[in-house]
Design a protein around this motif. Structure first.
Motif, PDB file in Angstrom:
ATOM      1  N   LEU A 195       0.828  -1.204   0.000  1.00 45.30           N
ATOM      2  CA  LEU A 195       0.000   0.000   0.000  1.00 45.30           C
ATOM      3  C   LEU A 195       0.864   1.256   0.000  1.00 45.30           C
ATOM      4  CD1 LEU A 195      -2.775   1.314   0.154  1.00 45.30           C
ATOM      5  CD2 LEU A 195      -2.658   1.101   2.649  1.00 45.30           C
ATOM      6  N   GLY A 196       1.893   1.268   0.848  1.00 45.13           N
ATOM      7  CA  GLY A 196       2.767   2.440   0.922  1.00 45.13           C
ATOM      8  C   GLY A 196       3.493   2.702  -0.386  1.00 45.13           C
ATOM      9  N   ILE A 197       4.018   1.649  -1.000  1.00 43.53           N
ATOM     10  CA  ILE A 197       4.750   1.805  -2.256  1.00 43.53           C
ATOM     11  C   ILE A 197       3.813   2.240  -3.375  1.00 43.53           C
ATOM     12  CG2 ILE A 197       6.010   0.539  -4.042  1.00 43.53           C
ATOM     13  CD1 ILE A 197       7.246  -1.139  -1.793  1.00 43.53           C
ATOM     14  N   THR A 198       2.622   1.655  -3.424  1.00 38.31           N
ATOM     15  CA  THR A 198       1.665   2.004  -4.480  1.00 38.31           C
ATOM     16  C   THR A 198       1.229   3.452  -4.374  1.00 38.31           C
ATOM     17  OG1 THR A 198       0.846  -0.284  -4.517  1.00 38.31           O
ATOM     18  CG2 THR A 198      -0.545   1.399  -5.535  1.00 38.31           C
ATOM     19  N   VAL A 199       0.920   3.900  -3.165  1.00 40.55           N
ATOM     20  CA  VAL A 199       0.503   5.299  -2.968  1.00 40.55           C
ATOM     21  C   VAL A 199       1.649   6.253  -3.309  1.00 40.55           C
ATOM     22  CG1 VAL A 199      -0.192   6.998  -1.235  1.00 40.55           C
ATOM     23  CG2 VAL A 199      -1.268   4.740  -1.263  1.00 40.55           C
ATOM     24  N   ALA A 200       2.868   5.916  -2.882  1.00 39.74           N
ATOM     25  CA  ALA A 200       4.014   6.765  -3.197  1.00 39.74           C
ATOM     26  C   ALA A 200       4.250   6.836  -4.700  1.00 39.74           C
ATOM     27  CB  ALA A 200       5.265   6.230  -2.490  1.00 39.74           C
ATOM     28  N   ALA A 201       4.168   5.684  -5.371  1.00 42.34           N
ATOM     29  CA  ALA A 201       4.348   5.648  -6.825  1.00 42.34           C
ATOM     30  C   ALA A 201       3.247   6.441  -7.526  1.00 42.34           C
ATOM     31  CB  ALA A 201       4.371   4.206  -7.317  1.00 42.34           C
ATOM     32  N   PHE A 202       2.044   6.384  -6.982  1.00 38.14           N
ATOM     33  CA  PHE A 202       0.921   7.132  -7.553  1.00 38.14           C
ATOM     34  C   PHE A 202       1.159   8.636  -7.462  1.00 38.14           C
ATOM     35  CE2 PHE A 202      -2.967   9.483  -6.359  1.00 38.14           C
ATOM     36  CZ  PHE A 202      -3.634   9.427  -7.567  1.00 38.14           C
TER      37      PHE A 202
ATOM     38  N   GLY B 186       5.616   0.847 -16.008  1.00 38.06           N
ATOM     39  CA  GLY B 186       6.473  -0.267 -16.405  1.00 38.06           C
ATOM     40  C   GLY B 186       7.871  -0.159 -15.824  1.00 38.06           C
ATOM     41  N   LEU B 187       8.448   1.039 -15.864  1.00 37.89           N
ATOM     42  CA  LEU B 187       9.796   1.235 -15.325  1.00 37.89           C
ATOM     43  C   LEU B 187       9.822   1.066 -13.807  1.00 37.89           C
ATOM     44  CD1 LEU B 187      11.023   4.289 -17.447  1.00 37.89           C
ATOM     45  CD2 LEU B 187      11.687   1.876 -17.673  1.00 37.89           C
ATOM     46  N   THR B 188       8.772   1.542 -13.143  1.00 42.41           N
ATOM     47  CA  THR B 188       8.703   1.387 -11.684  1.00 42.41           C
ATOM     48  C   THR B 188       8.616  -0.085 -11.295  1.00 42.41           C
ATOM     49  OG1 THR B 188       7.567   3.517 -11.473  1.00 42.41           O
ATOM     50  CG2 THR B 188       7.402   2.006  -9.614  1.00 42.41           C
ATOM     51  N   ALA B 189       7.786  -0.852 -12.007  1.00 37.79           N
ATOM     52  CA  ALA B 189       7.672  -2.284 -11.727  1.00 37.79           C
ATOM     53  C   ALA B 189       9.001  -2.994 -11.971  1.00 37.79           C
ATOM     54  CB  ALA B 189       6.573  -2.898 -12.588  1.00 37.79           C
ATOM     55  N   LEU B 190       9.680  -2.622 -13.063  1.00 41.45           N
ATOM     56  CA  LEU B 190      10.977  -3.232 -13.372  1.00 41.45           C
ATOM     57  C   LEU B 190      12.011  -2.894 -12.311  1.00 41.45           C
ATOM     58  CD1 LEU B 190      12.759  -4.794 -15.371  1.00 41.45           C
ATOM     59  CD2 LEU B 190      13.200  -2.615 -16.528  1.00 41.45           C
ATOM     60  N   LEU B 191      12.031  -1.630 -11.873  1.00 38.06           N
ATOM     61  CA  LEU B 191      12.980  -1.196 -10.846  1.00 38.06           C
ATOM     62  C   LEU B 191      12.753  -1.941  -9.537  1.00 38.06           C
ATOM     63  CD1 LEU B 191      15.217   0.760  -9.925  1.00 38.06           C
ATOM     64  CD2 LEU B 191      13.411   2.396  -9.359  1.00 38.06           C
ATOM     65  N   LEU B 192      11.486  -2.072  -9.144  1.00 40.72           N
ATOM     66  CA  LEU B 192      11.179  -2.781  -7.902  1.00 40.72           C
ATOM     67  C   LEU B 192      11.540  -4.251  -7.988  1.00 40.72           C
ATOM     68  CD1 LEU B 192       7.750  -1.182  -6.930  1.00 40.72           C
ATOM     69  CD2 LEU B 192       9.933  -0.888  -5.753  1.00 40.72           C
ATOM     70  N   SER B 193      11.327  -4.863  -9.148  1.00 37.39           N
ATOM     71  CA  SER B 193      11.651  -6.286  -9.308  1.00 37.39           C
ATOM     72  C   SER B 193      13.154  -6.531  -9.251  1.00 37.39           C
ATOM     73  CB  SER B 193      11.092  -6.808 -10.636  1.00 37.39           C
ATOM     74  OG  SER B 193      11.735  -6.192 -11.735  1.00 37.39           O
ATOM     75  N   ARG B 194      13.919  -5.515  -9.661  1.00 32.99           N
ATOM     76  CA  ARG B 194      15.380  -5.662  -9.674  1.00 32.99           C
ATOM     77  C   ARG B 194      16.028  -5.229  -8.366  1.00 32.99           C
ATOM     78  NH1 ARG B 194      17.309  -5.929 -15.013  1.00 32.99           N
ATOM     79  NH2 ARG B 194      15.792  -7.176 -16.179  1.00 32.99           N
TER      80      ARG B 194
ATOM     81  N   ALA C 120       8.212 -15.183  -0.804  1.00 32.87           N
ATOM     82  CA  ALA C 120       7.882 -15.286  -2.231  1.00 32.87           C
ATOM     83  C   ALA C 120       6.461 -14.848  -2.520  1.00 32.87           C
ATOM     84  CB  ALA C 120       8.103 -16.727  -2.698  1.00 32.87           C
ATOM     85  N   ARG C 121       5.511 -15.271  -1.686  1.00 32.38           N
ATOM     86  CA  ARG C 121       4.102 -14.974  -1.958  1.00 32.38           C
ATOM     87  C   ARG C 121       3.793 -13.486  -1.820  1.00 32.38           C
ATOM     88  NH1 ARG C 121       2.870 -19.062  -5.040  1.00 32.38           N
ATOM     89  NH2 ARG C 121       2.784 -21.086  -3.972  1.00 32.38           N
ATOM     90  N   ILE C 122       4.297 -12.862  -0.753  1.00 30.37           N
ATOM     91  CA  ILE C 122       4.003 -11.440  -0.569  1.00 30.37           C
ATOM     92  C   ILE C 122       4.745 -10.608  -1.607  1.00 30.37           C
ATOM     93  CG2 ILE C 122       3.556 -11.718   1.892  1.00 30.37           C
ATOM     94  CD1 ILE C 122       6.269 -10.373   2.389  1.00 30.37           C
ATOM     95  N   ARG C 123       5.915 -11.066  -2.040  1.00 31.75           N
ATOM     96  CA  ARG C 123       6.667 -10.349  -3.069  1.00 31.75           C
ATOM     97  C   ARG C 123       5.903 -10.366  -4.396  1.00 31.75           C
ATOM     98  NH1 ARG C 123      10.912 -13.319  -2.769  1.00 31.75           N
ATOM     99  NH2 ARG C 123      10.618 -14.548  -4.651  1.00 31.75           N
ATOM    100  N   GLN C 124       5.416 -11.523  -4.768  1.00 32.29           N
ATOM    101  CA  GLN C 124       4.664 -11.639  -6.017  1.00 32.29           C
ATOM    102  C   GLN C 124       3.354 -10.870  -5.952  1.00 32.29           C
ATOM    103  OE1 GLN C 124       4.258 -15.864  -6.457  1.00 32.29           O
ATOM    104  NE2 GLN C 124       6.446 -16.200  -6.736  1.00 32.29           N
ATOM    105  N   ALA C 125       2.641 -11.028  -4.823  1.00 34.34           N
ATOM    106  CA  ALA C 125       1.356 -10.340  -4.673  1.00 34.34           C
ATOM    107  C   ALA C 125       1.538  -8.829  -4.673  1.00 34.34           C
ATOM    108  CB  ALA C 125       0.671 -10.793  -3.388  1.00 34.34           C
ATOM    109  N   GLY C 126       2.561  -8.346  -4.005  1.00 38.34           N
ATOM    110  CA  GLY C 126       2.803  -6.908  -3.921  1.00 38.34           C
ATOM    111  C   GLY C 126       3.144  -6.289  -5.260  1.00 38.34           C
ATOM    112  N   LEU C 127       4.054  -6.913  -6.002  1.00 40.85           N
ATOM    113  CA  LEU C 127       4.466  -6.365  -7.292  1.00 40.85           C
ATOM    114  C   LEU C 127       3.311  -6.388  -8.293  1.00 40.85           C
ATOM    115  CD1 LEU C 127       6.809  -5.211  -8.935  1.00 40.85           C
ATOM    116  CD2 LEU C 127       7.384  -7.560  -9.611  1.00 40.85           C
TER     117      LEU C 127
ATOM    118  N   THR D  23       1.457  -2.867  -9.840  1.00 40.51           N
ATOM    119  CA  THR D  23       1.440  -2.691 -11.295  1.00 40.51           C
ATOM    120  C   THR D  23       0.015  -2.642 -11.824  1.00 40.51           C
ATOM    121  OG1 THR D  23       3.529  -3.932 -11.420  1.00 40.51           O
ATOM    122  CG2 THR D  23       2.321  -3.584 -13.472  1.00 40.51           C
ATOM    123  N   ALA D  24      -0.835  -3.553 -11.347  1.00 44.34           N
ATOM    124  CA  ALA D  24      -2.214  -3.625 -11.840  1.00 44.34           C
ATOM    125  C   ALA D  24      -3.013  -2.382 -11.463  1.00 44.34           C
ATOM    126  CB  ALA D  24      -2.895  -4.870 -11.290  1.00 44.34           C
ATOM    127  N   VAL D  25      -2.878  -1.918 -10.213  1.00 40.90           N
ATOM    128  CA  VAL D  25      -3.646  -0.751  -9.764  1.00 40.90           C
ATOM    129  C   VAL D  25      -3.252   0.497 -10.543  1.00 40.90           C
ATOM    130  CG1 VAL D  25      -4.027   0.815  -7.818  1.00 40.90           C
ATOM    131  CG2 VAL D  25      -4.109  -1.647  -7.458  1.00 40.90           C
TER     132      VAL D  25
END
Length: 226
Positions: free
Chosen positions: A126-133, A171-179, A191-198, A202-204
């Motif tokens: 939630l924090g990362i998504t709001v900040a990215a928004f 797209g760049l934000t998702a790539l940066l976070l994944s790396r 693994a589960r929270i990492r996949q669910a979070g990313l 990205t979807a929102v």
């Protein structure tokens, strides 16, 4: 489940017809895609799809097992809360919480869930998504302001062009976070929270750009209306 979703889709169709939140001036002359046309099209598509599944479905007569029933009730409850609270909480925050919760729950079926880790993952997402928004909104607003002031070419005042910039940003934000962050959290336990979070972030943001910036659909800002 399909029968319930058929009813909810029909109710959503009625809601769109009667809601002033989706009315634009162009609707008076029939068909601005940012007014009622897109939500109504989505409602009809969902209704017909779930109705088709409901008609073709052939129950085998066996009772629903407790695990499936619990998943159904959780999904239905979260969806109902989403509809009831979205005006007050807002699209970005509530969609993040809903998508993360469902993604985590459905990908951990049959596994031992770490509730504390799941909550921390949800809060972080939630924090990362709001900040990215906020960063995304700041970038597009500043680019548009500079274009209107004559500093940048006028193409930056075109909403479709701004939306494309936002999609590249997502797209760049998702790539940066994944790396970066996702690699630091590498491990079977996270693994589960990492996949669910990313996936959630990205979807929102993707849905926000498509519906808000491309089609001008009135997505509730809620508590982020600042």
């Amino acid at each position: 489940m399909p029968a319930v979703m058929t009813v909810l889709s029909a109710l959503y169709f009625v809601y769109v017809l009667t809601s002033e939140d989706t009315i634009l001036a162009a609707d008076a002359v029939g068909g601005d895609p940012g007014g009622k046309v897109l939500p109504l099209a989505m409602a009809v598509f969902l209704f017909l799809g779930f109705l088709c599944i409901t008609i073709k479905e052939r129950p085998d007569g066996e009772a629903m097992d407790s695990g499936t029933r619990n998943l159904f009730l959780v999904t239905l409850g979260l969806s109902a809360l989403y509809v009831l609270l979205i005006r007050y909480v807002g699209f970005v925050i509530l969609s993040t919480l809903l998508l993360y919760s469902l993604e985590y729950i459905y990908t951990t079926i049959g596994e031992t869930r770490d509730k504390k880790l799941a909550v921390l993952g949800g809060a972080g997402t939630l924090g990362i998504t709001v900040a990215a928004f906020f960063v995304m909104r700041m970038i597009t607003r500043n680019l548009m302001s500079l274009a209107r002031a004559g500093v940048l070419p006028q193409i930056f005042t075109v909403t479709a062009f701004e939306a494309c910039i936002s999609l590249v940003y997502v797209g760049l934000t998702a790539l940066l976070l994944s790396r970066t962050l996702c690699r630091r959290l590498a491990g079977e336990r996270t693994a589960r929270i990492r996949q669910a979070g990313l996936l959630t972030m990205t979807a929102v943001l993707f849905l926000y750009v498509v519906f808000k910036q491309f089609f001008s659909v009135n997505l509730a800002a809620g508590i982020l209306n600042i």
